[in-house]
Design an enzyme around this catalytic site. Structure first.
Site, PDB file in Angstrom:
ATOM      1  N   LYS A  54       2.261  -2.967  -9.487  1.00 58.13           N
ATOM      2  CA  LYS A  54       3.237  -2.214  -8.834  1.00 58.13           C
ATOM      3  C   LYS A  54       4.683  -2.798  -9.162  1.00 58.13           C
ATOM      4  O   LYS A  54       5.804  -2.058  -9.228  1.00 58.13           O
ATOM      5  CB  LYS A  54       2.812  -2.036  -7.311  1.00 58.13           C
ATOM      6  CG  LYS A  54       1.920  -1.017  -7.128  1.00 58.13           C
ATOM      7  CD  LYS A  54       1.337  -1.136  -5.766  1.00 58.13           C
ATOM      8  CE  LYS A  54      -0.064  -0.210  -5.495  1.00 58.13           C
ATOM      9  NZ  LYS A  54      -0.576  -0.493  -4.396  1.00 58.13           N
ATOM     10  N   GLN A  98      -0.205  -3.768   1.251  1.00 56.53           N
ATOM     11  CA  GLN A  98      -1.464  -3.450   0.375  1.00 56.53           C
ATOM     12  C   GLN A  98      -2.860  -3.489   1.214  1.00 56.53           C
ATOM     13  O   GLN A  98      -3.045  -4.637   1.989  1.00 56.53           O
ATOM     14  CB  GLN A  98      -1.858  -4.615  -0.587  1.00 56.53           C
ATOM     15  CG  GLN A  98      -2.834  -4.323  -1.895  1.00 56.53           C
ATOM     16  CD  GLN A  98      -2.508  -3.111  -2.296  1.00 56.53           C
ATOM     17  OE1 GLN A  98      -1.452  -2.915  -3.014  1.00 56.53           O
ATOM     18  NE2 GLN A  98      -3.681  -2.190  -2.494  1.00 56.53           N
ATOM     19  N   ASP A 121       4.109   5.052   0.682  1.00 56.27           N
ATOM     20  CA  ASP A 121       2.715   5.265   0.389  1.00 56.27           C
ATOM     21  C   ASP A 121       2.059   6.498   1.043  1.00 56.27           C
ATOM     22  O   ASP A 121       1.308   7.078   0.931  1.00 56.27           O
ATOM     23  CB  ASP A 121       2.010   4.246   1.201  1.00 56.27           C
ATOM     24  CG  ASP A 121       1.034   3.557   0.313  1.00 56.27           C
ATOM     25  OD1 ASP A 121       1.000   3.699  -0.864  1.00 56.27           O
ATOM     26  OD2 ASP A 121       0.111   2.343   0.633  1.00 56.27           O
TER      27      ASP A 121
END
Ligand code: NAP
Length: 427
Positions: A54, A98, A121
């Site tokens: 990412k 994460q 997200d």
């Protein structure tokens, strides 16, 4: 029958290129660089790879990014404090923690601590509430809501491959908050008739066989067999399972592709979309910060966003303005290749009037381009119509100056029209 293989990698690349161009524009016009902060707790090898990939994508798109690595035994308070720091940091437009997190940390509390405007997200309950409450996909797009990346990526794949969703039966196997549930909500917003199946569903194979669109979000290698699939169905495989034979999905791909109409491979299908959608969300969060976009969501969440000046926008002024704007656009799009214009008009008609629009097109295949315009202009007083013009304008690569002026005019009109529509309760 052999299915069309949905190439998530190619679509993902297309999106990244689009994001790169818009990032440069945002930087040029507003001096803003999208910024994404990662928090990585512990040393889970898969998580490390995900964050690294990412961060690499951020670099290639010209984003600002930073990774905060914290040891496995970090307390929840410390992670919350770091999130708070990023919430206050103006260089950061998106925060990604994460998952999975070590046992001492509640994933729910962590997600909830991220400011909804930086939740790129798309997992914050506030953002989930917003898109779940939206009446339809168009409203979700218009308000530029932050959607969970993987389900959002799936919707983009369906769109890119022209897979019809309205009126279709969709079955989503899996009901997790990150996977199955948001996917089902998005399919519903696109007018599918949706069933969510799970480990307690009776006669799962028969339920799946009803599906025109079958989504597997289970986490069990090759679980969905050929017999679960209705011939011609679109099969979207979200599963990522590491096996001795390598990475496989939840669908028995080799067998399923003989029955399905479309199918996503693993790897290279749905999973390939997640990072691009994360980048797109981060760009959008930064654009909102720049005050470019007007929406109800934004007026709720961003005090810096200038409010559209609706008090002076008298009805007749607006009519005159949209009329003259439409004329300018028609002249401008005359050099766009005909097939692009026609396909954009068809998409718009189907979108604005559903099956009525589709039937209209079918019955009037011989209509001239001008007639299409006349028909499309009927709903020009609606904000979504201006959005359609905007898409057409963007199709024309020539005449940079006029294009910029038209885009600006379309954006202003959208703000005014959007505000009026919101004020009048959508009427
Ligand atoms: P999860 O939280 O474990 O949820 C799995 C779901 O599958 C549950 O709802 C479960 O039902 C259902 N299920 C399990 N066994 C079943 C069975 N025998 N029959 C029917 N349903 C069954 O997993 P997740 O987070 O949603 O992830 C699922 C998969 O998607 C994983 O492989 C994950 O790696 C992958 N994934 C990929 C991406 C990406 O591509 N970027 C993103 C997210 C997830 P119950 O609720 O009844 O237990």
């Amino acid at each position: 029958m052999t299915a069309t293989i949905i190439d998530g990698k190619a679509v993902s690349q297309e999106i990244k290129e689009e994001v790169k161009v818009l990032t440069e524009k945002l930087n040029r016009e507003h001096g803003i660089t999208p910024g994404l902060a990662f928090i990585l707790v512990g040393d889970n090898p898969a998580s490390q790879v995900y964050v690294k990939n990412k961060a690499k994508a951020c670099e290639s798109l010209g984003f600002y990014s930073l990774t905060e690595k914290m040891p496995e035994d970090t307390s929840e308070e410390k992670v919350l404090a770091k999130i708070d720091e990023f919430n206050q940091d103006d260089r950061i437009h998106g925060i990604l923690v994460q998952m999975p997190l070590p046992k001492q940390i509640s994933e729910y509390r962590i997600i909830e601590a991220i400011h909804p405007s930086k939740d790129v997200d798309g997992l914050h309950p506030f953002n989930i509430g917003l898109f779940s409450a939206a009446k339809a996909w168009d409203e979700i797009m218009e308000k530029r809501l932050l959607l969970p990346c993987t389900p959002y990526g799936m919707m983009v794949l369906l769109d890119k491959y022209g897979i019809e969703v309205t009126g279709k039966r969709a079955v989503v196997v899996g009901r997790s908050n990150l996977g199955g549930k948001p996917t089902a909500m998005l399919l519903l917003s696109k007018n599918a008739t949706v069933t969510i199946a799970h480990s307690r569903t009776a006669n799962l194979a028969a339920v799946c066989r009803e599906a025109d669109i079958l989504v597997a979000v289970i986490g069990k290698p090759l679980f969905i067999k050929k017999e679960f699939i209705k011939p011609g169905a679109a099969v979207l495989d979200v599963g990522i399972n590491r096996t001795d034979g390598g990475l496989v999905g939840d669908v028995d791909f080799e067998a399923a592709k003989e029955v399905a109409g479309w199918i996503t491979p693993v790897p290279g299908g749905v999973g390939a979309m997640t990072i691009s959608m994360l980048m797109r969300n981060t760009l959008m969060a930064a654009e909102k910060k720049a005050g470019e976009i007007n929406s109800k969501y934004e007026t709720l969440n961003s005090k810096q966003t200038p409010k559209p000046e609706i008090q002076n926008a008298k009805k007749y002024d607006l009519e005159e303005r949209t009329e003259s704007f439409s004329k300018r656009v028609i002249d401008f799009v005359n050099d766009v290749p005909k097939d692009i214009v026609d396909s954009e008009i068809i998409k718009q008609l189907v979108r604005s009037s559903g099956s009525v629009g589709a039937n209209y097109i079918e019955a009037n295949e011989s209509l001239s381009r001008k007639d299409y315009f006349m028909r499309a202009k009927i709903s020009r007083k609606e904000a979504k119509e201006t959005r359609y013009w905007l898409r057409l304008i963007k199709c024309n690569p020539a005449q940079e100056e006029e294009r910029s002026a038209l885009i600006q005019e379309a954006t202003e009109l959208m703000k005014i029209l959007g505000a009026i529509i919101t004020k009048s309760g959508g009427k």
